[in-house]
Design a protein around this motif. Structure first.
Motif, mmCIF file in Angstrom:
data_model
loop_
_atom_site.group_PDB
_atom_site.id
_atom_site.type_symbol
_atom_site.label_atom_id
_atom_site.label_comp_id
_atom_site.label_asym_id
_atom_site.label_seq_id
_atom_site.Cartn_x
_atom_site.Cartn_y
_atom_site.Cartn_z
ATOM 1 N N SER A 30 0.825 -1.098 -0.032
ATOM 2 C CA SER A 30 -0.002 -0.103 0.044
ATOM 3 C C SER A 30 0.888 1.276 -0.028
ATOM 4 O O SER A 30 0.265 2.511 -0.044
ATOM 5 N N ARG A 75 -3.444 -4.700 -7.715
ATOM 6 C CA ARG A 75 -2.695 -5.901 -7.165
ATOM 7 C C ARG A 75 -1.402 -6.007 -8.247
ATOM 8 O O ARG A 75 -0.314 -6.320 -7.731
ATOM 9 N N TYR A 137 -7.282 -13.982 0.920
ATOM 10 C CA TYR A 137 -8.088 -12.651 0.625
ATOM 11 C C TYR A 137 -7.650 -11.529 1.724
ATOM 12 O O TYR A 137 -7.410 -10.473 1.033
ATOM 13 N N SER A 140 -4.099 -10.652 0.775
ATOM 14 C CA SER A 140 -4.091 -9.972 -0.550
ATOM 15 C C SER A 140 -4.434 -8.681 -0.483
ATOM 16 O O SER A 140 -3.964 -7.618 -1.089
ATOM 17 N N ASP A 141 -5.618 -8.247 0.190
ATOM 18 C CA ASP A 141 -5.861 -7.012 0.604
ATOM 19 C C ASP A 141 -5.120 -5.897 1.547
ATOM 20 O O ASP A 141 -4.867 -4.847 1.017
ATOM 21 N N TYR A 144 -1.725 -5.742 -0.797
ATOM 22 C CA TYR A 144 -2.179 -5.155 -2.415
ATOM 23 C C TYR A 144 -1.202 -6.074 -3.407
ATOM 24 O O TYR A 144 -0.717 -5.661 -4.511
ATOM 25 N N ARG A 189 -13.789 -14.911 -5.094
ATOM 26 C CA ARG A 189 -14.053 -13.783 -4.056
ATOM 27 C C ARG A 189 -15.527 -13.288 -4.352
ATOM 28 O O ARG A 189 -16.403 -12.926 -3.374
ATOM 29 N N SER A 196 -14.081 -6.967 -4.285
ATOM 30 C CA SER A 196 -13.038 -6.128 -3.710
ATOM 31 C C SER A 196 -12.661 -4.637 -4.508
ATOM 32 O O SER A 196 -12.639 -5.078 -5.850
ATOM 33 N N LEU A 198 -10.255 -3.198 -5.214
ATOM 34 C CA LEU A 198 -8.976 -3.397 -5.706
ATOM 35 C C LEU A 198 -9.227 -4.149 -6.995
ATOM 36 O O LEU A 198 -8.009 -4.249 -7.780
#
Length: 213
Positions: A30, A75, A137, A140-141, A144, A189, A196, A198
């Protein structure tokens, strides 16, 4: 196999060294823009028609530049930036072949964005109450980082992926070869946890520069 281990060991050592040099801890995807600034690298987002072309780097008159495909998911862009940092680093590189150097850059990006201790600690803490798919997940969030990269990192670190494997197989049987693995993770997801931001490429084009700067 020995050569592959050499590639991975070198990439990991460069990632660990750079994180130490910059005195950074945790997941840093991020704030990749801040890291780029600290390394005095010029970052540009450009339109590339080829979806397989994620970006490239160049050094011109002692100035380093990274060019990123602005059409990709955030990502993927963050991972590509980390990948290109490896190519620009004034350190030892693995030059046996172009493919080996590309694999080293990929592994560097994974290690830089997903440091071993952080991934393992987070995984085991959350595993008390969440499935491995949910944890993938979440990481990953926070980091990023592409879903597929987190999944491969779990495998490298011998973390259980039973539910992830089951969902991947089920989804790939449905979609056959029409989607790559990252797109399959996005579908899983959306169906199980919701979208998301993203993964929204239209939002991505408008907001990425301010998001990671």
């Amino acid at each position: 196999m020995k050569n592959e281990k050499k590639v991975h060991d070198l990439a990991n050592s460069v990632a660990v060294s750079l994180r130490s040099e910059l005195n950074i801890k945790g997941f840093v995807g991020s704030v990749i823009g801040v890291i780029i600034d600290r390394l005095n690298i010029n970052l540009m987002f450009i339109h590339i028609d080829d979806s397989k072309a994620k970006g490239f780097s160049a050094e011109v008159r002692n100035y380093q530049h990274i060019y990123i495909n602005k059409n990709d998911y955030i990502r993927t862009q963050v991972f590509t930036i980390a990948h290109e940092i490896y190519h620009l680093l004034d350190k030892e590189v693995y030059e046996e072949s172009l493919s080996a150097d590309e694999r080293a850059a990929d592994h560097f990006a994974a290690c830089f964005l997903l440091p071993e201790d952080e991934v393992i600690d987070f995984y085991h803490y959350e595993k008390k109450r969440r499935t491995d798919l949910e944890i993938l997940y979440m990481i990953s969030d926070i980091s990023y980082t592409p879903y597929e990269t987190v999944y491969r990192r779990f495998k490298e670190l011998s973390l259980a992926t039973k539910i992830i494997d089951k969902e991947l197989k089920k989804s790939k049987d449905i979609f056959k070869s029409s989607l790559d693995t990252e797109e399959v993770f996005v579908k899983i997801r959306n169906e199980n946890f919701g979208e998301s931001i993203l993964d929204n490429t239209s939002w991505n084009k408008k907001n990425l520069v301010s998001l990671i700067s």
